[in-house]
Every structure is written in structure tokens, then in C-alpha cells.
Design an enzyme around this catalytic site. Sequence first.
Site, mmCIF file in Angstrom:
data_model
loop_
_atom_site.group_PDB
_atom_site.id
_atom_site.type_symbol
_atom_site.label_atom_id
_atom_site.label_comp_id
_atom_site.label_asym_id
_atom_site.label_seq_id
_atom_site.Cartn_x
_atom_site.Cartn_y
_atom_site.Cartn_z
ATOM 1 N N LYS A 62 19.213 17.026 8.220
ATOM 2 C CA LYS A 62 19.807 18.101 9.013
ATOM 3 C C LYS A 62 21.249 18.316 8.565
ATOM 4 C CE LYS A 62 20.774 19.747 13.635
ATOM 5 N NZ LYS A 62 20.480 19.624 15.059
ATOM 6 N N LYS B 63 16.438 20.980 7.592
ATOM 7 C CA LYS B 63 16.987 22.010 8.455
ATOM 8 C C LYS B 63 18.422 22.322 8.065
ATOM 9 C CE LYS B 63 18.051 22.688 13.273
ATOM 10 N NZ LYS B 63 18.341 22.004 14.485
HETATM 11 C C1 PBG Z 1 20.757 20.436 18.629
HETATM 12 C C2 PBG Z 1 19.950 21.389 17.835
HETATM 13 C C3 PBG Z 1 20.454 22.480 17.115
HETATM 14 C C4 PBG Z 1 19.354 23.169 16.623
HETATM 15 C C5 PBG Z 1 18.210 22.473 17.021
HETATM 16 N N1 PBG Z 1 18.596 21.354 17.756
HETATM 17 C C6 PBG Z 1 21.831 22.957 16.954
HETATM 18 C C7 PBG Z 1 22.884 22.073 16.433
HETATM 19 O O1 PBG Z 1 22.633 21.040 15.803
HETATM 20 O O2 PBG Z 1 24.033 22.420 16.652
HETATM 21 C C8 PBG Z 1 19.418 24.434 15.847
HETATM 22 C C9 PBG Z 1 18.199 25.295 15.819
HETATM 23 C C10 PBG Z 1 18.437 26.689 15.377
HETATM 24 O O3 PBG Z 1 19.544 27.077 14.953
HETATM 25 O O4 PBG Z 1 17.474 27.473 15.445
HETATM 26 N N2 PBG Z 1 20.692 19.144 18.401
#
Ligand code: PBG
Length: 331
Positions: free
Chosen positions: A202, A256
Site C-alpha cells: 500500500k 494499492k
Molecule cells: C484507510 C484506507 C484508505 C483507503 C482504503 N482504506 C485511505 C488511506 O489509506 O488513507 C483508500 C481507498 C480508496 O481511495 O478508494 N486505511
Amino acid sequence: MNQVSSYFPALRLRRLRQSSALRSLVSESSLQPSDLIWPIFLREGENIKQPIDSMPGVFRYSVDQALEVAKEALDLGIPAICLFPHTESDKRSADCSEAWNPKNLSNVATRTIKKALPELAIMTDVALDTYSDTGHDGFLVNGEVLNDSTVEALVKQALSQAEAGADIIGPSDMMDGRIGAIREALERAEYDNVMLLSYAAKYASTFYGPFREAVGTYGALNGDKKSYQIDPANSNEALRCVARDLAEGADMVMIKPGMPYLDICRKVKDGFGVPTFAYQVSGEYAMIMAASRNGWLDLEKAMFESLMAFKRAGCDGILTYFALAVAKKMN
Ligand code: PBG
């Protein structure tokens, strides 16, 4: 890779592209509704379907409405949904205890949907951002996001989700050691069939912007998440994260965001051969929607092409806000 064994004109690669029948015969990837996980935003209340400005066509649903759309998704052949609660500010706190409240919005929705639609897989999100008053995924103390005390909280959150009936738990927080700690706690509590889909790779991405509006952390978040999410410049580091999470007990891994990170998808699939997912995140969705609303892109074609790219890159499945629309077109 084999060398090309003949040359023009014996070799005419366009022969393979001459008709739709031939193109379909030699197609190397396919996209099915069964490849999709649909993220759904939740909110308190009843009979509510509330639009999200930065994500046209995406809504926050009250639990009763979420059940209706979950039914629709299942009927269209989508095997799994992923729940994200929009938490009201009075339920956010420094200790984030709402995250493991058995009756929190996510757990109520899981119970309700699981009871009505046992065949639909439910994925839930493990991270503190929607429950903290800082918008960070962990406890922020003196400017530092603490790792080990956050992991203890994440374990409580994951156990409450397993207890509510989640099939797939998705730790999206990027703390070190959380997969091992959650796996151990799940085994100890005899939730040995609950799966962990780790958000292993991520990145610290600006493409999460619209999501933060959707779950209500946009105003809260001060600073960035670079001390725990991966630097977009790195790929070896992402592979180390994947290897580590698999060793700690992840069943499946995620990359991601998606489209800007297809190189990572391919490396993960080739390097580990495990179920590999990508998240086409909110900003990717918003870009395609914005361009198509301006008449600059054909929405349907952009949607399908972007999702096929994930399959070509080696992903087994995709989390996408387009899931329902795509499945409808396919049916
Ligand atoms: C939070 C989380 C995020 C997303 C999924 N879980 C945002 C972040 O890490 O700030 C993002 C998903 C998206 O942008 O569609 N833990």
C-alpha cells in the site's frame, strides 16, 4: 520468451486481429463479475442513499439500503463486497474504541448482510483512520504514529469483525507485525477459517483523496501517511512487504493503488504465485468519471479497459467502485 521464427510477409500479426471471432479466440485475459470485489460505504440511519461529491455514482448507504445493493451485486455474480463505514465525529476518539465495538456500523452491517445473504463474502477494513480524531491509521502521539500499541488495537478490531461474521479481513493500516498478531489472535479464538487479505503493498498515494471525503477523514487528516505507507518510488520494498505478510499468515495480498502500480502487480504475481488483488482506488475512479462527464472519455470503454489491464498484469481480482456497473453490463 521465444524469438520470432518468421518474418513478414510469412508473419503478419494482423491476421490474428482481423475479426472479432479470431480476436476472442486468441484473447489472453478475461474479465468476469467473479473477479470483482465491490467496496461499499456505510452510514448511520435508515433508508439513506447519500451521494459522494468527488465520486459521482458512488453513495453512502444506511444498512438497510446496503443490504439491497448487496443483494443486487450477488445476483449479478459479484462474489464479495468490502465495507467502509463513515463514522460520525462523536464516535471518533483518541482511543478509537468504536473500532472494536461489536455494535459499530461495520459490524451491524456485516451481521445483517451475512444473515440475509450467507453466500456473499464480506470483507472488512482493519485500520483506525475512520475511528480516530486524527485521520491516521494508528495512534498519533507527539507527532509519531505508534506501531505496537496500534497493532494491539487492530487485533481487537479484527476480532470484533470476525465475531460479526466477516469472511475476509483486510488490514489496510501498514503497521509492522499486524498480520502475524491478527492471525495468531484469530487462531486462538478459533476463527481459523477467517481469511486475511493484506493490503501488503500500500503506497502513500494522493489517489486516496476522494475516499477520505467518503469516510469523513478528509478534514481530520493533518499531514501525510508517509511514515507507514510505501514511497511511490519503491518496488523492492513492496515485495519485502508482501513476503513478510505472507510469512505472517496472509492468505491473499493486495496492491494499492492499482493503475499506476501495475508493474508491482506483475512482480507480486510472478514472484509469489499467491492470490493477488489490486485496488482501483477512489482517485482512479474519480479521474475516469470526471473525464467521461466532460465528454473526454467513453465511460464504458474506459471502465472495461482499465479493469482488463489488471487481469493482464496478473491480478486474480480487483476491488473497484465500478463493480456493479461493470457486472450489469456483462449480464
Ligand atoms: C484507510 C484506507 C484508505 C483507503 C482504503 N482504506 C485511505 C488511506 O489509506 O488513507 C483508500 C481507498 C480508496 O481511495 O478508494 N486505511
